[in-house]
Write a protein that holds these residues in place. Sequence first.
Motif, PDB file in Angstrom:
ATOM      1  N   LYS A  58       0.835  -1.192   0.000  1.00 31.74           N
ATOM      2  CA  LYS A  58       0.000   0.000   0.000  1.00 31.74           C
ATOM      3  C   LYS A  58       0.876   1.251   0.000  1.00 31.74           C
ATOM      4  O   LYS A  58       1.161   1.816   1.060  1.00 31.74           O
ATOM      5  N   PRO A  59       1.302   1.682  -1.185  1.00 32.71           N
ATOM      6  CA  PRO A  59       2.045   2.939  -1.236  1.00 32.71           C
ATOM      7  C   PRO A  59       1.074   4.109  -1.073  1.00 32.71           C
ATOM      8  O   PRO A  59       0.150   4.266  -1.871  1.00 32.71           O
ATOM      9  N   GLY A  60       1.217   4.867  -0.036  1.00 34.34           N
ATOM     10  CA  GLY A  60       0.298   5.980   0.215  1.00 34.34           C
ATOM     11  C   GLY A  60      -1.067   5.474   0.620  1.00 34.34           C
ATOM     12  O   GLY A  60      -1.209   4.584   1.448  1.00 34.34           O
ATOM     13  N   GLU A  61      -2.103   6.000   0.006  1.00 31.64           N
ATOM     14  CA  GLU A  61      -3.484   5.634   0.330  1.00 31.64           C
ATOM     15  C   GLU A  61      -4.025   4.509  -0.542  1.00 31.64           C
ATOM     16  O   GLU A  61      -5.121   4.026  -0.322  1.00 31.64           O
ATOM     17  N   THR A  62      -3.279   4.093  -1.560  1.00 33.53           N
ATOM     18  CA  THR A  62      -3.765   3.124  -2.531  1.00 33.53           C
ATOM     19  C   THR A  62      -3.278   1.722  -2.204  1.00 33.53           C
ATOM     20  O   THR A  62      -2.079   1.461  -2.199  1.00 33.53           O
ATOM     21  N   THR A  63      -4.204   0.800  -1.929  1.00 36.60           N
ATOM     22  CA  THR A  63      -3.846  -0.598  -1.744  1.00 36.60           C
ATOM     23  C   THR A  63      -3.752  -1.251  -3.116  1.00 36.60           C
ATOM     24  O   THR A  63      -4.695  -1.196  -3.900  1.00 36.60           O
ATOM     25  N   ILE A  64      -2.587  -1.867  -3.400  1.00 42.91           N
ATOM     26  CA  ILE A  64      -2.400  -2.531  -4.690  1.00 42.91           C
ATOM     27  C   ILE A  64      -2.740  -4.007  -4.570  1.00 42.91           C
ATOM     28  O   ILE A  64      -3.483  -4.546  -5.366  1.00 42.91           O
ATOM     29  N   LEU A  65      -2.171  -4.666  -3.567  1.00 39.98           N
ATOM     30  CA  LEU A  65      -2.491  -6.069  -3.355  1.00 39.98           C
ATOM     31  C   LEU A  65      -2.242  -6.470  -1.915  1.00 39.98           C
ATOM     32  O   LEU A  65      -1.616  -5.746  -1.159  1.00 39.98           O
ATOM     33  N   TYR A  66      -2.797  -7.609  -1.547  1.00 37.98           N
ATOM     34  CA  TYR A  66      -2.588  -8.204  -0.233  1.00 37.98           C
ATOM     35  C   TYR A  66      -1.732  -9.439  -0.407  1.00 37.98           C
ATOM     36  O   TYR A  66      -1.879 -10.175  -1.377  1.00 37.98           O
ATOM     37  N   ALA A  67      -0.868  -9.672   0.570  1.00 38.48           N
ATOM     38  CA  ALA A  67      -0.109 -10.922   0.641  1.00 38.48           C
ATOM     39  C   ALA A  67      -0.480 -11.566   1.968  1.00 38.48           C
ATOM     40  O   ALA A  67      -0.441 -10.926   3.019  1.00 38.48           O
ATOM     41  N   PHE A  68      -0.908 -12.828   1.919  1.00 40.39           N
ATOM     42  CA  PHE A  68      -1.270 -13.571   3.118  1.00 40.39           C
ATOM     43  C   PHE A  68      -0.279 -14.715   3.323  1.00 40.39           C
ATOM     44  O   PHE A  68       0.012 -15.439   2.367  1.00 40.39           O
ATOM     45  N   GLY A  69       0.203 -14.858   4.528  1.00 36.53           N
ATOM     46  CA  GLY A  69       0.965 -16.047   4.889  1.00 36.53           C
ATOM     47  C   GLY A  69      -0.037 -17.067   5.376  1.00 36.53           C
ATOM     48  O   GLY A  69      -0.826 -16.790   6.303  1.00 36.53           O
ATOM     49  N   ILE A  70      -0.079 -18.227   4.750  1.00 34.74           N
ATOM     50  CA  ILE A  70      -1.099 -19.221   5.103  1.00 34.74           C
ATOM     51  C   ILE A  70      -0.441 -20.550   5.471  1.00 34.74           C
ATOM     52  O   ILE A  70       0.665 -20.854   5.042  1.00 34.74           O
ATOM     53  N   LYS A  71      -1.164 -21.305   6.275  1.00 34.95           N
ATOM     54  CA  LYS A  71      -0.697 -22.607   6.718  1.00 34.95           C
ATOM     55  C   LYS A  71      -1.910 -23.483   6.980  1.00 34.95           C
ATOM     56  O   LYS A  71      -2.945 -22.991   7.431  1.00 34.95           O
ATOM     57  N   ARG A  72      -1.809 -24.779   6.698  1.00 32.67           N
ATOM     58  CA  ARG A  72      -2.926 -25.702   6.950  1.00 32.67           C
ATOM     59  C   ARG A  72      -3.049 -25.976   8.405  1.00 32.67           C
ATOM     60  O   ARG A  72      -2.217 -25.888   9.196  1.00 32.67           O
TER      61      ARG A  72
END
Length: 122
Positions: free
Chosen positions: A108-122
């Motif tokens: 999120k550079p500034g006020e604009t969210t470009i993408l989310y990254a999630f760390g996931i595990k079963r």
Amino acid sequence: MHEEFVILAKELIDENGRSTTFSKTETVADLNKPWQGNSAPLVVISTQKAVYVPISDKQKLGLDFIPEELLLRASEVLLVAYEAVDLTETKVITDSVEFRVQWCYALKPGETTILYAFGIKR
């Protein structure tokens, strides 16, 4: 300001991703009885395309914006384009199987969210 990157992320993830459901719990577990867990049903936040990335490919796929200590806590990273829905409260991600969210990191550079990254595990 970064709208072209939002559009590019959405196009690439839509083209290469698979449908994924993002859910949260509505209520918090009883703090006096944490051993009972949270039995509240999951509430779907959004269903949209996402790309699953093995942790071993982080350098090759440009995941340098995610701190190393976060990457060590997950088995995979999930990349999701921003689609006007805040996904930061996601606790469970469902594809063909259910994953627990270890962490969520927004590019999120500034006020604009470009993408989310999630760390996931079963």
